[in-house]
Design a protein around this motif. Structure first.
Motif, PDB file in Angstrom:
ATOM      1  N   LYS A  42      29.406  38.926  36.583  1.00 32.49           N
ATOM      2  CA  LYS A  42      29.479  37.854  37.584  1.00 32.49           C
ATOM      3  C   LYS A  42      30.279  38.309  38.794  1.00 32.49           C
ATOM      4  O   LYS A  42      31.037  39.278  38.741  1.00 32.49           O
ATOM      5  CB  LYS A  42      30.112  36.606  36.967  1.00 32.49           C
ATOM      6  CG  LYS A  42      29.243  35.956  35.899  1.00 32.49           C
ATOM      7  CD  LYS A  42      29.880  34.691  35.377  1.00 32.49           C
ATOM      8  CE  LYS A  42      29.021  34.076  34.260  1.00 32.49           C
ATOM      9  NZ  LYS A  42      29.698  32.916  33.639  1.00 32.49           N
ATOM     10  N   GLN A  43      30.077  37.570  39.891  1.00 35.64           N
ATOM     11  CA  GLN A  43      30.833  37.813  41.110  1.00 35.64           C
ATOM     12  C   GLN A  43      31.532  36.528  41.533  1.00 35.64           C
ATOM     13  O   GLN A  43      30.954  35.452  41.463  1.00 35.64           O
ATOM     14  CB  GLN A  43      29.894  38.257  42.237  1.00 35.64           C
ATOM     15  CG  GLN A  43      29.182  39.565  41.936  1.00 35.64           C
ATOM     16  CD  GLN A  43      28.269  39.985  43.073  1.00 35.64           C
ATOM     17  OE1 GLN A  43      27.619  39.151  43.696  1.00 35.64           O
ATOM     18  NE2 GLN A  43      28.238  41.274  43.339  1.00 35.64           N
ATOM     19  N   LEU A  44      32.780  36.678  41.971  1.00 31.62           N
ATOM     20  CA  LEU A  44      33.527  35.556  42.523  1.00 31.62           C
ATOM     21  C   LEU A  44      33.822  35.856  43.987  1.00 31.62           C
ATOM     22  O   LEU A  44      34.244  36.961  44.324  1.00 31.62           O
ATOM     23  CB  LEU A  44      34.846  35.355  41.778  1.00 31.62           C
ATOM     24  CG  LEU A  44      34.751  35.038  40.287  1.00 31.62           C
ATOM     25  CD1 LEU A  44      36.155  34.942  39.689  1.00 31.62           C
ATOM     26  CD2 LEU A  44      33.987  33.746  40.037  1.00 31.62           C
ATOM     27  N   VAL A  63      44.789  35.214  42.237  1.00 30.17           N
ATOM     28  CA  VAL A  63      44.472  33.801  42.467  1.00 30.17           C
ATOM     29  C   VAL A  63      43.626  33.694  43.729  1.00 30.17           C
ATOM     30  O   VAL A  63      43.988  34.228  44.780  1.00 30.17           O
ATOM     31  CB  VAL A  63      45.747  32.939  42.595  1.00 30.17           C
ATOM     32  CG1 VAL A  63      45.388  31.517  43.053  1.00 30.17           C
ATOM     33  CG2 VAL A  63      46.477  32.889  41.263  1.00 30.17           C
ATOM     34  N   TYR A 106      41.360  30.901  46.250  1.00 29.50           N
ATOM     35  CA  TYR A 106      41.089  29.512  46.669  1.00 29.50           C
ATOM     36  C   TYR A 106      39.611  29.395  47.036  1.00 29.50           C
ATOM     37  O   TYR A 106      38.993  30.393  47.426  1.00 29.50           O
ATOM     38  CB  TYR A 106      41.906  29.173  47.911  1.00 29.50           C
ATOM     39  CG  TYR A 106      43.337  28.783  47.677  1.00 29.50           C
ATOM     40  CD1 TYR A 106      43.976  29.017  46.465  1.00 29.50           C
ATOM     41  CD2 TYR A 106      44.091  28.180  48.702  1.00 29.50           C
ATOM     42  CE1 TYR A 106      45.309  28.669  46.273  1.00 29.50           C
ATOM     43  CE2 TYR A 106      45.418  27.827  48.511  1.00 29.50           C
ATOM     44  CZ  TYR A 106      46.025  28.072  47.304  1.00 29.50           C
ATOM     45  OH  TYR A 106      47.335  27.723  47.130  1.00 29.50           O
ATOM     46  N   GLU A 164      31.201  31.075  42.404  1.00 28.07           N
ATOM     47  CA  GLU A 164      30.688  32.037  41.433  1.00 28.07           C
ATOM     48  C   GLU A 164      29.253  32.376  41.794  1.00 28.07           C
ATOM     49  O   GLU A 164      28.424  31.486  41.964  1.00 28.07           O
ATOM     50  CB  GLU A 164      30.760  31.437  40.023  1.00 28.07           C
ATOM     51  CG  GLU A 164      30.306  32.393  38.941  1.00 28.07           C
ATOM     52  CD  GLU A 164      30.332  31.740  37.568  1.00 28.07           C
ATOM     53  OE1 GLU A 164      31.392  31.199  37.196  1.00 28.07           O
ATOM     54  OE2 GLU A 164      29.295  31.748  36.884  1.00 28.07           O
ATOM     55  N   ARG A 191      27.931  28.180  41.274  1.00 33.22           N
ATOM     56  CA  ARG A 191      28.743  26.958  41.317  1.00 33.22           C
ATOM     57  C   ARG A 191      30.019  27.220  42.092  1.00 33.22           C
ATOM     58  O   ARG A 191      30.440  28.371  42.252  1.00 33.22           O
ATOM     59  CB  ARG A 191      29.073  26.470  39.896  1.00 33.22           C
ATOM     60  CG  ARG A 191      29.817  27.477  39.086  1.00 33.22           C
ATOM     61  CD  ARG A 191      30.017  27.041  37.646  1.00 33.22           C
ATOM     62  NE  ARG A 191      30.659  28.133  36.938  1.00 33.22           N
ATOM     63  CZ  ARG A 191      31.765  28.025  36.206  1.00 33.22           C
ATOM     64  NH1 ARG A 191      32.321  26.851  36.025  1.00 33.22           N
ATOM     65  NH2 ARG A 191      32.311  29.070  35.641  1.00 33.22           N
ATOM     66  N   ILE A 232      34.053  26.643  42.156  1.00 31.86           N
ATOM     67  CA  ILE A 232      35.073  26.354  41.146  1.00 31.86           C
ATOM     68  C   ILE A 232      36.467  26.212  41.730  1.00 31.86           C
ATOM     69  O   ILE A 232      37.447  26.241  41.011  1.00 31.86           O
ATOM     70  CB  ILE A 232      35.064  27.431  40.034  1.00 31.86           C
ATOM     71  CG1 ILE A 232      35.253  28.832  40.601  1.00 31.86           C
ATOM     72  CG2 ILE A 232      33.781  27.345  39.230  1.00 31.86           C
ATOM     73  CD1 ILE A 232      35.326  29.902  39.502  1.00 31.86           C
ATOM     74  N   THR A 251      40.048  26.533  42.948  1.00 31.20           N
ATOM     75  CA  THR A 251      41.092  27.536  42.715  1.00 31.20           C
ATOM     76  C   THR A 251      40.851  28.230  41.378  1.00 31.20           C
ATOM     77  O   THR A 251      40.513  27.587  40.396  1.00 31.20           O
ATOM     78  CB  THR A 251      42.465  26.853  42.714  1.00 31.20           C
ATOM     79  OG1 THR A 251      42.673  26.231  43.994  1.00 31.20           O
ATOM     80  CG2 THR A 251      43.579  27.848  42.461  1.00 31.20           C
ATOM     81  N   ALA A 252      41.051  29.542  41.360  1.00 31.43           N
ATOM     82  CA  ALA A 252      40.822  30.285  40.123  1.00 31.43           C
ATOM     83  C   ALA A 252      41.895  31.347  39.938  1.00 31.43           C
ATOM     84  O   ALA A 252      42.175  32.130  40.850  1.00 31.43           O
ATOM     85  CB  ALA A 252      39.447  30.946  40.136  1.00 31.43           C
ATOM     86  N   PHE A 253      42.502  31.342  38.747  1.00 38.22           N
ATOM     87  CA  PHE A 253      43.367  32.447  38.316  1.00 38.22           C
ATOM     88  C   PHE A 253      42.465  33.386  37.532  1.00 38.22           C
ATOM     89  O   PHE A 253      41.852  32.984  36.540  1.00 38.22           O
ATOM     90  CB  PHE A 253      44.484  31.906  37.418  1.00 38.22           C
ATOM     91  CG  PHE A 253      45.317  32.978  36.775  1.00 38.22           C
ATOM     92  CD1 PHE A 253      46.524  33.370  37.338  1.00 38.22           C
ATOM     93  CD2 PHE A 253      44.900  33.596  35.600  1.00 38.22           C
ATOM     94  CE1 PHE A 253      47.298  34.362  36.745  1.00 38.22           C
ATOM     95  CE2 PHE A 253      45.671  34.586  35.003  1.00 38.22           C
ATOM     96  CZ  PHE A 253      46.870  34.976  35.578  1.00 38.22           C
ATOM     97  N   VAL A 254      42.382  34.660  37.955  1.00 41.25           N
ATOM     98  CA  VAL A 254      41.506  35.632  37.305  1.00 41.25           C
ATOM     99  C   VAL A 254      42.369  36.721  36.667  1.00 41.25           C
ATOM    100  O   VAL A 254      43.212  37.326  37.339  1.00 41.25           O
ATOM    101  CB  VAL A 254      40.528  36.262  38.318  1.00 41.25           C
ATOM    102  CG1 VAL A 254      39.538  37.177  37.596  1.00 41.25           C
ATOM    103  CG2 VAL A 254      39.799  35.189  39.104  1.00 41.25           C
TER     104      VAL A 254
END
Lengths: 74, 74, 74, 74, 74, 74, 74
Positions: G26-28, G42, G44, G48, G56, G58, G60-63
């Protein structure tokens, strides 16, 4: 989430609903109660979701950090 | 489970029945006797479940932490 | 097995027959002679089992800890 | 093999023929010349076996520890 | 190769042709110029072989240690 | 590349075009700007190649060291 | 991005849109707010993407760093 350090950001998410994506393709949604530097996490009122559908409720869950891809507040 | 640190939460689950989900897809249900910072775990009266069905009883089990996805009290 | 720390529990299993489940799906049954903090293990009189059947006897075996899922006294 | 610590046991196997099972399914048989705490190993007069059959002779081999499942004297 | 410690043995192979077996199934043959404790390796005049056949020449190569299964002098 | 230590060799490749082979089978070609002891790498003017064909240009790229198999100057 | 050290380069990308390629394919795409030495990140306003298509949003994301292949400014 606090932008200075990634763990500060997790701290801002305490006691809020978060979604965990795991390396095995499952998703956990629960209330973030605690975490540590290994990103071990404890969730309350946890639901396991697969392909976006609720699969089962598992209450409190200790999740080992090395199984987590990402954590996002709901 | 104690919300402050993940390991405190595991401590609250000592001597209670817990379910371990393992990376190989199996589940262990047993009484949590001990754990360490690597999440190595010792269970008593352990049952191995696959797809929700009891597969066999294996008594006492030392489980290496890096094989564990999550731990949840039953 | 001693419930205080996981390694104490392994210590209680010294010189007893134990079963090791490995990440490659095989099982080893042998007499536990020694272990260390990495869960590297030495077994005596070791038998390799696959799908519950004795496949071969391999005598003494040094097993690298990171290949082990669980250890259970027989 | 010395039962006190796993590495003592490897020390007792120095200069003897040992079999290494690797995570990629291959087996190496050779004379154990040296090892370290990572279980990096040097073998002399090494033979590679696949499914129990000699595939080729590769002389001296440095084997990285994290590829090893088990070591057993022949 | 020096039998005392595995890295001494690699040192004896400096400036000689060595074969590296990688976890992805490929083989590299080159002149060993340097290595470190992680088994990161630099090869000169490197050839990539797949199934025993020369696939391409890649000159100088820095190879990350955790991708290496074994190193053997040619 | 300097033969004394692997990282010295990477240092000699600074500001030159290098090819990175990644564990996921892709190749990156770019100008090596920096690296650290984990072999985290920053490339400029990066191209992603799959099966030897240019797939896309991605400019500057930070590549996590544990995804890298090898680095070779072009 | 600053060429001296890889983490300096990430620092130059703060508050800019970046693309993360993950080991699960996947790519963010999101705004880089923070990172640490483990490359925990992190983002903002995270999106995805799978196979180049927005799947979709999403937020804020902590990766977790060990799931990341590369990071590239958009």
């Amino acid at each position: 989430m606090n932008p200075e350090r990634p763990l500060d950001a997790l701290n801002d998410a305490r006691n809020k609903r978060v979604l965990l994506e795991l390396k095995n393709g499952k998703q956990l949604i629960g209330t973030l109660k605690s975490f540590d530097i290994h990103i071990n996490v404890v969730l309350y009122d946890t639901e396991e979701h697969v392909d976006g559908e609720l699969k089962r409720k598992i209450g409190t869950a200790f999740v080992r950090g090395d199984t987590i891809i990402l954590i996002t507040p709901q």
